[in-house]
Design an enzyme around this catalytic site. Sequence first.
Site, PDB file in Angstrom:
ATOM      1  N   THR A 118       0.819  -1.208   0.000  1.00  0.00           N
ATOM      2  CA  THR A 118       0.000   0.000   0.000  1.00  0.00           C
ATOM      3  C   THR A 118       0.852   1.257   0.000  1.00  0.00           C
ATOM      4  O   THR A 118       1.970   1.259   0.541  1.00  0.00           O
ATOM      5  CB  THR A 118      -0.921  -0.004   1.244  1.00  0.00           C
ATOM      6  OG1 THR A 118      -1.489   1.295   1.407  1.00  0.00           O
ATOM      7  CG2 THR A 118      -0.145  -0.337   2.510  1.00  0.00           C
ATOM      8  N   TYR A 142      -1.406  -0.097  10.584  1.00  0.00           N
ATOM      9  CA  TYR A 142      -1.739  -0.769   9.322  1.00  0.00           C
ATOM     10  C   TYR A 142      -0.578  -0.627   8.328  1.00  0.00           C
ATOM     11  O   TYR A 142      -0.086  -1.626   7.769  1.00  0.00           O
ATOM     12  CB  TYR A 142      -3.029  -0.185   8.730  1.00  0.00           C
ATOM     13  CG  TYR A 142      -3.248  -0.587   7.300  1.00  0.00           C
ATOM     14  CD1 TYR A 142      -3.528  -1.911   6.970  1.00  0.00           C
ATOM     15  CD2 TYR A 142      -3.149   0.352   6.265  1.00  0.00           C
ATOM     16  CE1 TYR A 142      -3.709  -2.284   5.651  1.00  0.00           C
ATOM     17  CE2 TYR A 142      -3.336  -0.017   4.950  1.00  0.00           C
ATOM     18  CZ  TYR A 142      -3.610  -1.334   4.642  1.00  0.00           C
ATOM     19  OH  TYR A 142      -3.768  -1.706   3.333  1.00  0.00           O
TER      20      TYR A 142
END
Length: 326
Positions: A118, A142
């Site tokens: 990501t 995350y």
Amino acid sequence: MNGVILVTGGAGYIGSHACKALRLAGYTPVTYDNMVYGHDWAVKWGPLETADILDAAALDRVFARYKPEAVLHFAAFAYVGESVADPQKYYHNNVTGTLSLLAAMRRHACSRIVFSSTCATYGTPDVLPLTEDHPQRPINPYGHSKLMIEQILRDFDAAYGVKHAALRYFNAAGADPDGDIGEDHDPETHLIPLVIHAAQGRRSRVEIFGTDYDTKDGTCVRDYIHVTDLAAAHIDALRCLENGGGSVVCNLGTGNGFTVREVIGMVERVSGKKVPAFEGPRRPGDPHALYANAAKAVARLGWKPRYDNLEAIVETAWRWHESRKG
Ligand code: UDP
């Protein structure tokens, strides 16, 4: 079975689009999903094995049964706010879960993996557009969990010869152009589905998180990438690894940034409906702008995005959400 690919998280949003792309490319996708966030209706292009990546015995059973030649690894928790409130859950599921998967791959001599990374691994950008060599300084658990996995993959390549493609997604959006599958998160936190829900009257209004950013209209800029183009990149990455291309890390974005207000305007145009919106404060941790330099994916993977405009993204998403009404 020929060309079997194990798809962890294959019942989720991006994973299910990748399963369709795999099937169209002649592979057999085997979905491996714990069904915490996955949907039965999204598994249409191959078998479903309902199990957790932390379950070594289940992984052994599935690897022995299907003998996959590679893994596409989508399974992860991906709510940024929840990762701040409950980091243990994120490190355990995302990092320990990936270690469990990699250990199973080694036990079964499977040595190729395409991993969902990501742009959250970059944190707040120093320069835009983001290239792959931009420093990685995540600002939430995350993003840290995904960065740790990138490091683990590098080490597993050096020590054991497991080859990887780590694909750093920007903002996945849109739906299958044929209307077979689309986005359905619960809870939904992403901008485009929330704006569509407001246009449909399924929610009363949408909040704009911050209007005083240093951008052209004061709202945040993001690089929205069509989920079908993301899925296609996984096939390109798989072929690159099959052809001995070696491990690779690539951004997956369009290179074009759109503001929150531009997204709302596009939903109004595509739907023909007014979107009730109100201006709220900044959301903590949101960089003012994020967009990719995606030249490496084009050069290294031979990736050719087909839906790289906001209108196509919003139009396919709108059709999907309309088909799910009622
Ligand atoms: N956003 C917003 N209102 C919402 C949800 C998101 O203004 O209800 C903004 C958010 O601040 C960000 C952009 O829309 O600038 C995209 O947010 P999303 O949560 O979809 O993805 P992220 O960029 O956080 O991964």
